[in-house]
Design an enzyme around this catalytic site. Structure first.
Site, PDB file in Angstrom:
ATOM      1  CG  HIS A  67      11.760 -21.272   8.255  1.00  0.00           C
ATOM      2  ND1 HIS A  67      11.747 -20.495   6.916  1.00  0.00           N
ATOM      3  CD2 HIS A  67      11.578 -20.418   9.243  1.00  0.00           C
ATOM      4  CE1 HIS A  67      11.445 -18.983   7.187  1.00  0.00           C
ATOM      5  NE2 HIS A  67      11.574 -19.070   8.764  1.00  0.00           N
ATOM      6  CG  HIS A  86      19.339 -25.787   2.115  1.00  0.00           C
ATOM      7  ND1 HIS A  86      19.577 -24.432   2.101  1.00  0.00           N
ATOM      8  CD2 HIS A  86      18.089 -26.157   2.252  1.00  0.00           C
ATOM      9  CE1 HIS A  86      18.480 -23.829   2.567  1.00  0.00           C
ATOM     10  NE2 HIS A  86      17.425 -24.700   2.551  1.00  0.00           N
ATOM     11  CB  THR A 108      12.954 -21.522  -0.339  1.00  0.00           C
ATOM     12  OG1 THR A 108      12.678 -20.584   0.562  1.00  0.00           O
ATOM     13  CG2 THR A 108      13.274 -20.646  -1.605  1.00  0.00           C
ATOM     14  N   PRO A 109      10.914 -23.263  -2.603  1.00  0.00           N
ATOM     15  CG  PRO A 109       9.480 -22.822  -4.206  1.00  0.00           C
ATOM     16  CD  PRO A 109      10.100 -22.139  -3.139  1.00  0.00           C
ATOM     17  CG  ASP A 127      16.611 -17.397   0.596  1.00  0.00           C
ATOM     18  OD1 ASP A 127      16.793 -16.170   1.260  1.00  0.00           O
ATOM     19  OD2 ASP A 127      17.161 -18.502   0.860  1.00  0.00           O
ATOM     20  N   GLY A 141      14.829 -15.761   4.745  1.00  0.00           N
ATOM     21  CA  GLY A 141      16.069 -15.603   4.211  1.00  0.00           C
ATOM     22  C   GLY A 141      16.949 -14.552   5.185  1.00  0.00           C
ATOM     23  CD  GLU A 188      15.340 -13.358  11.885  1.00  0.00           C
ATOM     24  OE1 GLU A 188      15.135 -13.263  10.486  1.00  0.00           O
ATOM     25  OE2 GLU A 188      15.699 -14.382  12.325  1.00  0.00           O
ATOM     26  CG  ASP A 222      12.407 -19.553  13.176  1.00  0.00           C
ATOM     27  OD1 ASP A 222      11.831 -19.146  11.838  1.00  0.00           O
ATOM     28  OD2 ASP A 222      13.352 -18.240  13.362  1.00  0.00           O
ATOM     29  CG  ASP A 223      14.627 -22.393  11.430  1.00  0.00           C
ATOM     30  OD1 ASP A 223      14.121 -22.798  10.524  1.00  0.00           O
ATOM     31  OD2 ASP A 223      14.856 -21.091  11.802  1.00  0.00           O
TER      32      ASP A 223
END
Ligand code: 6MZ
Length: 362
Positions: free
Chosen positions: A27, A79, A112-113, A151, A186, A216, A298-299
């Protein structure tokens, strides 16, 4: 926020003794390093008007844990720092450079846009990510593709919107080769994935590949409903599917009969508390069953890891030999969302590299 001020530019030294890797589950915003977060913080401070939380740890160091809810709070904070096109360009470029530095030769990024009134539209967001990908591919030995993320916490209207966008870019003369599919991610406790099935059906009809975060957290009903659609090309996490890790025979049979590969992210699952320890990770059960799996980050920012670190953890925990790791590497090529022709090229280059490494070692 207290990121370490180690360096403002990523370390680009390549690790020549180990093979290059393919990253299939990353992501964008979750991949931000401390150095990039610091850069963004400074930009915000220079603007002078930042409304930022006073303190927050962005990365989760080895041995530390957070709940999944806390991880999603970290994304919310990140974000706030990535709320303009200049930041989106910076993070995309930095993240790709950091994967290059970790010897990743093929990268599927997902994001995610997002739109912000008067600041950026979702089209501008995607344009910026794609342009940064093109710039970095010109300068580095890496192929990058994009999965457009839906998401699940943003609701159905946003999902349809995202699909329209993905379709638009998948048909775009300049960008179509860069879009490799749709991701559904998400907070797994938000909403119900079943509601998104019509969106996924249309995505599939349009020829888009589908990677869906599934199980998950435990949710047998939702997982069953999604698996029965036969739409999923790859599963993100799939933690609670195998009967030995809290799933069921029915779920795992559905995954096996459709041969749906799993994108496995050890540090993410351990640090977010959905898996107790590396030893308990579902990697071992699926591998024993010879089911296709791919190791991913993942992240990498939030979970303070790299793809080579994930392979190392896997190798140490499950006593994998060099040959096993190379087999995993080659298997990853087959699981990419590349066209047959592009896959063949990647397969050839990985084979050549592995042969060269074997020759150097003998
Ligand atoms: C589910 C995840 C995730 O899109 O802003 N994301 N979704 N499970 C996970 N496991 C921990 N990690 C990240 O990147 C951040 C977004 O990716 C998804 C979440 O929707 C998060 O907001 P972008 O680039």
């Amino acid at each position: 926020m207290t990121p370490k001020d180690t360096s403002t530019s990523p370390d680009l030294s390549l690790k020549k003794s180990s093979p290059s890797h393919q990253e299939l589950h990353a992501h964008l915003t979750g991949s931000l390093s401390d150095a990039t977060v610091l850069k963004l913080l400074r930009a915000k401070q220079a603007e002078g008007g930042a409304k930022l939380p006073q303190s927050a740890e962005v990365t989760i160091q080895r041995g530390h844990k957070r709940t999944l809810e806390e991880c999603f709070e970290v994304f919310r904070i990140l974000h706030c720092l990535t709320d303009n096109l200049s930041a989106i360009k910076t993070i995309t470029r930095d993240v790709i450079q950091e994967f290059v530095a970790d010897n990743v030769h093929y990268l599927e990024l997902r994001t995610t846009p997002k739109s912000i009134d008067g600041v950026m539209t979702k089209n501008q967001y995607i344009d910026t990510v794609l342009e940064a990908m093109i710039d970095e591919m010109k300068m580095n030995n890496i192929t990058v593709r994009l999965l457009v993320s839906i998401d699940r916490s943003r609701g159905l209207d946003d999902a349809w919107d995202t699909l329209q966008l993905a379709k638009q870019y998948a048909a775009h003369d300049q960008f179509k080769s860069l879009i490799c599919g749709i991701d559904v991610s998400g907070n797994p406790r938000a909403g119900n994935l079943g509601d998104y099935i019509p969106v996924l059906q249309e995505a599939k009809q349009c020829g888009l590949n589908l990677s869906v975060h599934l199980a998950e957290v435990p949710n047998e009903k939702e997982t069953l409903e999604l698996l029965k659609t036969g739409l999923i090309d790859r599963i993100g996490h799939g933690t609670f599917i195998h009967p030995d890790t809290g799933g069921s025979q029915e779920l795992s049979q559905l995954v096996k009969s459709q041969a749906i590969p799993l994108e496995l992210c050890l540090s993410s699952n351990i640090k977010s508390g959905t898996v107790k320890s590396a030893e308990d990770h579902h990697f071992s059960f699926w591998r024993k069953d010879e089911h296709p799996v791919v190791i991913c980050t993942d992240d990498k920012g939030v979970f303070s890891t790299t793809l080579s670190e994930e392979y190392k953890i896997c190798a140490e925990t499950f006593h994998l030999k060099k040959a096993d790791l190379r087999e995993l590497c080659l298997a990853a090529v087959e699981l990419t969302f590349l066209s047959q022709e592009e896959k063949e090229r990647l397969r050839l280059s990985v084979h050549t590299e592995l042969d060269e490494l074997t020759r150097l070692e003998s």
